[in-house]
Each structure stands twice: as structure tokens, then as C-alpha cells.
Design a protein around this motif. Structure first.
Motif, PDB file in Angstrom:
ATOM      1  N   UNK A 168      -3.592   2.559  -2.471  1.00  0.00           N
ATOM      2  CA  UNK A 168      -3.457   2.834  -3.921  1.00  0.00           C
ATOM      3  C   UNK A 168      -1.562   3.422  -3.966  1.00  0.00           C
ATOM      4  N   UNK A 169      -0.858   4.101  -2.614  1.00  0.00           N
ATOM      5  CA  UNK A 169       0.444   4.289  -2.526  1.00  0.00           C
ATOM      6  C   UNK A 169       1.329   2.538  -1.981  1.00  0.00           C
ATOM      7  N   UNK A 170       0.057   2.195  -1.288  1.00  0.00           N
ATOM      8  CA  UNK A 170       0.244   0.507  -0.920  1.00  0.00           C
ATOM      9  C   UNK A 170       0.857  -0.414  -2.393  1.00  0.00           C
ATOM     10  N   UNK A 171      -0.896  -0.114  -3.181  1.00  0.00           N
ATOM     11  CA  UNK A 171      -0.544  -0.855  -4.412  1.00  0.00           C
ATOM     12  C   UNK A 171       0.473  -0.661  -5.322  1.00  0.00           C
ATOM     13  N   UNK A 172       0.944   0.287  -5.489  1.00  0.00           N
ATOM     14  CA  UNK A 172       1.909   0.691  -6.409  1.00  0.00           C
ATOM     15  C   UNK A 172       3.407   0.033  -5.915  1.00  0.00           C
ATOM     16  N   UNK A 173       3.242   0.132  -4.409  1.00  0.00           N
ATOM     17  CA  UNK A 173       4.884  -0.145  -3.575  1.00  0.00           C
ATOM     18  C   UNK A 173       4.735  -2.007  -4.381  1.00  0.00           C
ATOM     19  N   UNK A 174       3.385  -2.756  -3.652  1.00  0.00           N
ATOM     20  CA  UNK A 174       3.189  -4.078  -3.891  1.00  0.00           C
ATOM     21  C   UNK A 174       3.716  -4.352  -5.364  1.00  0.00           C
ATOM     22  N   UNK A 175       3.223  -3.815  -6.449  1.00  0.00           N
ATOM     23  CA  UNK A 175       3.241  -3.504  -7.815  1.00  0.00           C
ATOM     24  C   UNK A 175       4.698  -3.629  -8.142  1.00  0.00           C
ATOM     25  N   UNK A 176       5.452  -3.069  -7.548  1.00  0.00           N
ATOM     26  CA  UNK A 176       7.008  -2.741  -8.102  1.00  0.00           C
ATOM     27  C   UNK A 176       7.590  -4.099  -7.181  1.00  0.00           C
ATOM     28  N   UNK A 177       7.131  -4.354  -6.267  1.00  0.00           N
ATOM     29  CA  UNK A 177       8.112  -5.308  -5.463  1.00  0.00           C
ATOM     30  C   UNK A 177       7.729  -6.880  -6.142  1.00  0.00           C
ATOM     31  N   UNK A 178       6.928  -6.937  -7.391  1.00  0.00           N
ATOM     32  CA  UNK A 178       6.398  -7.852  -7.825  1.00  0.00           C
ATOM     33  C   UNK A 178       7.240  -7.733  -8.348  1.00  0.00           C
ATOM     34  N   UNK A 179       7.949  -7.110  -9.304  1.00  0.00           N
ATOM     35  CA  UNK A 179       8.978  -7.140 -10.322  1.00  0.00           C
ATOM     36  C   UNK A 179       8.392  -6.292 -11.798  1.00  0.00           C
ATOM     37  N   UNK A 180       7.548  -5.682 -11.874  1.00  0.00           N
ATOM     38  CA  UNK A 180       6.747  -4.912 -12.450  1.00  0.00           C
ATOM     39  C   UNK A 180       7.095  -3.711 -12.352  1.00  0.00           C
ATOM     40  N   UNK A 181       6.929  -2.885 -14.207  1.00  0.00           N
ATOM     41  CA  UNK A 181       7.283  -1.820 -13.666  1.00  0.00           C
ATOM     42  C   UNK A 181       6.704  -0.236 -13.447  1.00  0.00           C
ATOM     43  N   UNK A 182       6.480  -0.072 -12.758  1.00  0.00           N
ATOM     44  CA  UNK A 182       5.540   1.250 -12.489  1.00  0.00           C
ATOM     45  C   UNK A 182       5.620   2.683 -12.997  1.00  0.00           C
ATOM     46  N   UNK A 183       5.107   3.314 -13.917  1.00  0.00           N
ATOM     47  CA  UNK A 183       4.992   4.814 -14.182  1.00  0.00           C
ATOM     48  C   UNK A 183       3.670   5.471 -13.347  1.00  0.00           C
ATOM     49  N   UNK A 184       4.776   6.434 -13.179  1.00  0.00           N
ATOM     50  CA  UNK A 184       2.560   6.798 -11.610  1.00  0.00           C
ATOM     51  C   UNK A 184       2.778   8.490 -12.241  1.00  0.00           C
ATOM     52  N   UNK A 185       2.156   9.523 -12.644  1.00  0.00           N
ATOM     53  CA  UNK A 185       2.262  10.739 -12.165  1.00  0.00           C
ATOM     54  C   UNK A 185       1.448  11.496 -11.238  1.00  0.00           C
TER      55      UNK A 185
END
Length: 304
Positions: A168-185
Motif C-alpha cells: 500500500x505504501x509503494x502504491x501510494x508513492x507510485x500514484x503520487x509519482x504519476x502526478x496524482x493528488x493522494x490524501x490518506x489518513x
């Protein structure tokens, strides 16, 4: 760049103010950690972003528009707010295909997100038999269906095993690297320290901090020094005289705050105390979070 923009938002339920004049921005290209004690208003804020609750005051926009005005929301914003929000009688594939079909998405997107979340092998199994960790993966898969530019995850690693948490950590990092905005609690501070680029901390519905992880850690300081000495009693007295605060640590160590490691070493040498260890302690994100929110914790237990 995609972003979530929250300006002066207040939300009340009866006489309780759950979110109080809250403003922050979650920008594209980074993971924004949304932190706060239980009851701080995090989930309510996330629900307002996707239109499941309406603010009493203030404004919330995604890509500069209200969520309700997005023509195909799933292609703009993907959200996991409740891993249990799935029909237990449907298979994983059926659940995702129903979402895809209702949003005009091609069937290939179902196969793609099943593969990305590691659920391809259980696509034909009913969601009602899934563990919490598998339901979390299914919720993440649903959030990814429309390839949205904004992603919102509320406690996404609950129920995941260590491998799943790393995934999950690597997924979120990869999504942000694609330019997406990721908000996670998350309540897992050690995980947020490794995942988030930016932090928004709330307490009792109000903004407590809006800063980068590194800035928050620096602000928390690392002003504690771990010391092991040949004569801890004498050293403790001399340190106190110099204005330091000294606490007992584990295995006969001392934890000194108020002086740098160099100051402690010089003081020990001046008074003939031999040191076997002198280690500056770096503040953890958990330490910084606890310090920031200590006046915002609603339920505090007592350690005997």
C-alpha cells in the motif's frame, strides 16, 4: 496539477462542531497525510470532499469544481472511506464490474485493477468471505477503476499484513509519482513517516499543522540525548545545575533534554565523569504528533 482545496469549512452535528473553520490543500504529485486523534474530524472531512456530507460553511473543490458537478466522478476522484461498503453476495469481479458499467468504464479496467491490487486470483470469490485486508484491497481497486487524478484513502492499511502495508505504501508513492493528488489518513505514525510528503494535522476539528514531514520533525526537535555514564548520579546533578532536564532511560541510561550532545560531553569531561555512550536522539513522527495533539485528545487513559 490536480488538487483538493478546502477553505474555511465548518460542519456541525447538532450542538457538536466536528470540523471547525478548516482550510488546507492537497496537491498533485505528493502524498498528503491527514492525521489527528479519534474524533478530530478526518473522516467527516473526507466524506464532505466526495459529497456524502455537506459543509455548513466554507467551500470544498476538486480540480476547481464541486464534487457534485463532476460529470463522471469516478474518473476524477477515487475514494476508499469504508472497506465494508460492498455487497457480500457479489464476487470481487462483480462488484468492480457493476461500478465500471455504471460509470461507463470498459471491462478491461476491472481486470487491470484486480491485477494491480493482487486480487486477480480471488476475483471469482464472494466479497462476504473476504478478510478485512482483502476488503481493503478491493476498496482500493474500486478507487483506482476510473484512473482518477485524485485519490482519497481513509485508514487504508487497517487489516493488512506487513507485506500488504508495504504494498500500500509503494502504491501510494507510485500514484503520487504519476502526478496524482493522494490524501490518506492513518493512525500508524511510523507508516506515515515513510509514505507522506506533506502532513495536515487536525485536532477537535481545527487545523493544528500544515507542513512537510521533514519540517515537522525539525520543529519537534531532536533535543534529547541518550547518555550512559560511570557516575550517573553526579552527572544528573551537574546537568540539572546547567539547566538540563534529565530522565531515567532503559538499561541505566539517562535521557537529557535542554543541552546538545556536545554540551553534555563537555560538562561530563569538566567534572571527571566517564561516558560510555553519548547519542543524540532524533524525534519520531509519533513524538511530534503526540506533542502537537496532546490538548486535542478526546479520550485519555491512565497508565498505572
Amino acid at each position: 496539477m490536480p488538487m483538493i482545496d478546502i477553505r474555511g469549512v465548518t460542519k456541525r452535528y447538532g450542538s457538536s462542531v466536528v470540523v471547525d473553520d478548516l482550510s488546507f490543500t492537497a496537491e498533485g504529485g505528493q502524498v498528503t497525510g491527514f492525521l489527528g486523534p479519534n474524533g478530530a474530524g478526518k473522516t467527516t472531512t473526507m466524506r464532505m470532499i466526495v459529497g456524502l456530507a455537506a459543509p455548513d460553511r466554507g467551500s470544498i473543490s476538486v480540480h476547481g469544481r464541486r464534487y457534485a458537478d463532476l460529470p463522471v466522478p469516478l474518473t476524477e476522484v477515487g475514494a476508499l472511506l469504508d472497506a465494508g461498503a460492498v455487497h457480500g453476495g457479489r464476487t470481487a469481479y462483480q462488484h468492480l464490474w457493476a461500478l465500471a458499467a455504471s460509470n461507463g468504464l470498459p471491462r478491461r479496467r476491472v481486470d487491470a485493477v484486480l491485477a494491480r491490487t493482487g486480487l486477480a486470483a480471488v476475483a471469482g470469490k464472494r466479497a462476504g468471505g473476504f478478510s478485512l485486508g482483502m476488503r481493503q484491497r478491493l476498496g482500493i481497486a474500486a478507487a483506482l477503476l476510473g484512473e482518477p487524478r485524485i485519490l482519497i484513502f481513509d485508514e487504508p492499511v487497517n487489516g493488512l499484513d506487513p507485506e500488504g502495508i508495504r504494498w500500500a505504501r509503494e502504491l501510494m508513492r507510485s500514484l503520487a509519482a504519476e502526478g496524482r493528488a493522494v490524501l490518506v489518513s492513518s493512525h500508524l505514525m511510523s507508516e506515515m513517516a515513510q509514505t507522506a510528503d506533506h502532513l495536515v494535522v487536525v485536532g477537535r476539528g481545527r487545523l493544528v499543522a500544515d507542513t512537510s514531514v521533514s519540517e515537522l520533525m525539525r520543529a519537534a526537535g531532536g533535543g534529547t540525548v541518550l547518555v550512559r555514564a560511570s557516575d550517573p548520579g553526579t552527572l544528573t546533578r551537574r546537568l540539572a545545575e546547567a539547566g538540563a532536564t534529565v530522565r531515567e532511560g532503559v538499561e541505566s541510561s539517562l535521557l537529557v533534554s535542554g543541552l546538545t550532545a556536545a554540551d553534555v560531553g563537555q560538562l561530563a569531561a569538566r567534572h571527571g565523569v566517564v561516558l560510555s555512550e553519548l547519542t543524540p536522539q532524533r524525534a519520531s513522527l509519533e513524538d511530534a504528533f503526540m506533542e502537537l495533539t496532546r490538548d486535542s485528545v478526546e479520550y485519555q487513559g491512565v497508565v498505572a
